[in-house]
Design a protein around this motif. Sequence first.
Motif, short mmCIF file in Angstrom:
data_model
loop_
_atom_site.label_atom_id
_atom_site.label_comp_id
_atom_site.label_asym_id
_atom_site.label_seq_id
_atom_site.Cartn_x
_atom_site.Cartn_y
_atom_site.Cartn_z
N MET A 6 2.83 8.07 -7.26
CA MET A 6 1.48 7.52 -7.13
C MET A 6 1.28 6.37 -8.11
O MET A 6 1.47 6.53 -9.32
CB MET A 6 0.44 8.61 -7.39
CG MET A 6 0.64 9.90 -6.58
SD MET A 6 0.65 9.65 -4.78
CE MET A 6 -1.07 9.19 -4.51
N ASP A 25 6.91 7.05 -1.15
CA ASP A 25 7.53 8.33 -0.83
C ASP A 25 9.05 8.19 -0.87
O ASP A 25 9.61 7.26 -0.28
CB ASP A 25 7.10 8.80 0.56
CG ASP A 25 5.63 9.16 0.61
OD1 ASP A 25 5.24 10.06 -0.16
OD2 ASP A 25 4.90 8.55 1.39
N ARG A 31 0.81 -1.22 0.00
CA ARG A 31 0.00 0.00 0.00
C ARG A 31 0.84 1.26 0.00
O ARG A 31 0.44 2.28 -0.53
CB ARG A 31 -0.92 -0.01 1.22
CG ARG A 31 -2.03 -1.04 1.13
CD ARG A 31 -2.78 -0.93 -0.18
NE ARG A 31 -4.14 -1.47 -0.09
CZ ARG A 31 -5.09 -1.17 -0.95
NH1 ARG A 31 -4.85 -0.35 -1.96
NH2 ARG A 31 -6.29 -1.70 -0.82
N CYS A 32 2.00 1.21 0.66
CA CYS A 32 2.85 2.39 0.64
C CYS A 32 4.28 2.00 0.97
O CYS A 32 4.55 0.87 1.43
CB CYS A 32 2.36 3.49 1.58
SG CYS A 32 2.13 2.97 3.29
N SER A 84 6.48 12.02 -3.92
CA SER A 84 5.47 10.98 -3.78
C SER A 84 5.18 10.41 -5.16
O SER A 84 4.77 11.14 -6.07
CB SER A 84 4.17 11.55 -3.18
OG SER A 84 4.40 11.99 -1.86
N ARG A 120 1.68 9.17 -11.61
CA ARG A 120 1.69 10.59 -11.27
C ARG A 120 2.75 10.82 -10.21
O ARG A 120 3.04 9.91 -9.41
CB ARG A 120 0.32 11.03 -10.76
CG ARG A 120 0.14 12.54 -10.64
CD ARG A 120 -1.34 12.92 -10.48
NE ARG A 120 -1.97 12.23 -9.36
CZ ARG A 120 -1.88 12.64 -8.09
NH1 ARG A 120 -1.21 13.72 -7.79
NH2 ARG A 120 -2.49 11.96 -7.14
N ILE A 121 3.31 12.02 -10.19
CA ILE A 121 4.38 12.34 -9.23
C ILE A 121 4.11 13.71 -8.61
O ILE A 121 3.74 14.65 -9.31
CB ILE A 121 5.76 12.38 -9.95
CG1 ILE A 121 6.14 10.97 -10.44
CG2 ILE A 121 6.84 12.94 -9.05
CD1 ILE A 121 7.39 10.94 -11.30
N GLY A 122 4.29 13.80 -7.29
CA GLY A 122 4.32 15.09 -6.61
C GLY A 122 5.66 15.21 -5.90
O GLY A 122 6.18 14.19 -5.43
N GLY A 136 -3.47 1.97 -6.39
CA GLY A 136 -3.63 1.27 -5.12
C GLY A 136 -2.48 1.42 -4.15
O GLY A 136 -2.49 0.81 -3.08
N MET A 137 -1.47 2.19 -4.49
CA MET A 137 -0.37 2.39 -3.54
C MET A 137 0.38 3.68 -3.86
O MET A 137 0.18 4.29 -4.92
CB MET A 137 0.61 1.22 -3.57
CG MET A 137 1.42 1.08 -4.84
SD MET A 137 2.96 0.14 -4.58
CE MET A 137 3.94 1.30 -3.63
N MET A 138 1.22 4.11 -2.93
CA MET A 138 2.11 5.25 -3.20
C MET A 138 3.45 5.00 -2.52
O MET A 138 3.55 4.28 -1.52
CB MET A 138 1.49 6.56 -2.73
CG MET A 138 1.24 6.70 -1.26
SD MET A 138 0.37 8.26 -0.84
CE MET A 138 1.68 9.46 -1.08
#
Lengths: 362, 362
Positions: free
Chosen positions: A220, A227, A145-146, A218, A199-201, A223-225
């Motif tokens: 994206m 960092d 999930r992350c 981050s 996607r990226i932040g 269903g998960m990200m």
Amino acid sequence: MIRLAVIGRNFVVDSMIEAMKHVPELELCGICSRSAEGAREFGERYGIDPAHRYVGIHALAHAEDIDAVYIATPNTVHAAQAVAMLESGKHVLVEKPAAVSAKELGHMTAAAKRNGKILMEAMMPLYTPAFAVAKRLIRNIAPVRCATLSYRQYSSRYDALKQGKVENAFNPELGGGALTDLGVYCAAVAEGLFGTPHRIGAEAMFLETGVDGLGSASLMYNGMMADLTYSKICDGARGAEICGEEGVITLDSVSRPRYVTLRLRSGGVRRYDGDRLDLERFDIKRLDDDALASIELDADGHTPSDAVQPLPTMTHELRHFVHLVEHGSVQLAGFDLAHTEGVAAILDGIAHCCDIKHGAKK
Amino acid sequence: MIRLAVIGRNFVVDSMIEAMKHVPELELCGICSRSAEGAREFGERYGIDPAHRYVGIHALAHAEDIDAVYIATPNTVHAAQAVAMLESGKHVLVEKPAAVSAKELGHMTAAAKRNGKILMEAMMPLYTPAFAVAKRLIRNIAPVRCATLSYRQYSSRYDALKQGKVENAFNPELGGGALTDLGVYCAAVAEGLFGTPHRIGAEAMFLETGVDGLGSASLMYNGMMADLTYSKICDGARGAEICGEEGVITLDSVSRPRYVTLRLRSGGVRRYDGDRLDLERFDIKRLDDDALASIELDADGHTPSDAVQPLPTMTHELRHFVHLVEHGSVQLAGFDLAHTEGVAAILDGIAHCCDIKHGAKK
């Protein structure tokens, strides 16, 4: 025997040459520097025949008794040097980041395919046994999930910077900065484990020289990200943490992973020592449950007293490079190149979010 | 003696009542529930006189023999309940997040000041000795450049969610979700250590119910940044890491910190056990170097065998609440309120970045 020449005199070259001692298929045959003085100094240090001390890229390009090169120059010149070497029929191992943009990397991969030569990024963690163990263990905690992938290290060159001296690692004109130097490891491990984000932040903090001193991003996924956190102006004590619904996997380091820990939500903690994997040519496909059990640490998480003496971490990437060159197939390198392209796209995305520019003052 | 009533029957109330046993100035005098059945059940469990089992907020508001209330209801009703209690002359301790927006918190603080009553958010970590130790140690690693504050915990209610049952913690109409439930701790510790950021970037991942299941945020300060990572759908093993140019401070947990580690770049590692601080009323101003030395752990980082039995973590916030009430000064609570307002602003900023809405379907 693969006759290899080194381009550049960065301190990482010393580590690479040390690792080369564990890869008998590689012979250090030449060195290349911008200046005659640099070529002489470096050649003498490593006992390179004066005939193989090349001054400038073009001299090396014309050398016919060199099969492959290792490029460890400032990031902004990787692309031009790699293309010149590939065009002259040499295989190329290039330090990370392979290029400072996906566009430049495109020129390099095109040259590799055009000339049927191997191009590989020296992305240290991806070729380590510990990385493969972590990747293999992910099924135990699925769905992921992350994740947090962290590499924070106070650079010895930061002391120089604070005294007014701008070394390459902090020079934006040479592609320096925290993202290209350390963040790239976090991005590579994320790409290697999870693939390409949709996607990226990102955020960054800039130093007076114009490079990013630290940052975070981050990535994206569905269903998960993931960092990424990285810094060149302060230390951190953490590597990677990968969190799934069924448990957590940690790696002690993002750049030089050795220990992998698996904590299952259902109970139980297992730790693995990547350097105890006894595989001649490391291959994740052969990493079955029996192999994993054999490298498990003792119950309190410490390395058993008969722990193996680890190989220099760079040995693993060198062995993989040899494997690619010996099989002589650009297609074989395709997996690695696709990965490197994915990492370059992530770095492009982060640089875009934070307005990081490389070589802008040229 | 402060006569206290509890509003709500959340499981956190059990922990709070357990902690209350260590705070002799507080007397559990009443409970308040929406239903007669809830009031009876809860009242019997804690031996509350039937005359002090209030059904509905208005009944409690009219009770004259209650001095203070502890609010542990769904997040979206905190504001209305707190204002009603303050208007009826009662001090208010409210569970985190105090409100689901800075605007709602504004109504609450205005009511506190108008009525000269204490309003305090039950932000557990900020009142722990370990937090004060970490805050005190920051000068040793200054300047701080970055931090990661992480709270990832697989919620027991997530199992229910996967079976189709939406409990409060995952209900957007009641202000549930990872940000308000767990991210708020990360935000509070960041605000407590570093103050108010000048810019925020954030990402979130949403579940089918419409709440954020996990997320991360970057708080940008002058010369530093703090990353918050939090999740309700997977575990994590990390607390806080605070990175300065001269070293790294870690906290074992963001919500219930106990152990603090200081690693100096110049060498040396020191670990502290917050529960060994022997201070009657915990006061960071009294936390001088001698006090710190006295709680240092033994050389290999373990708790000495004569380790104290820790108090329930919530005891610290209860003692602080008592201190504020006994001194009867809203000004005295001003520091806490300013902090709570800062946290609410951070949560507003993150919610804005990620388009998180609370109670949207009302």
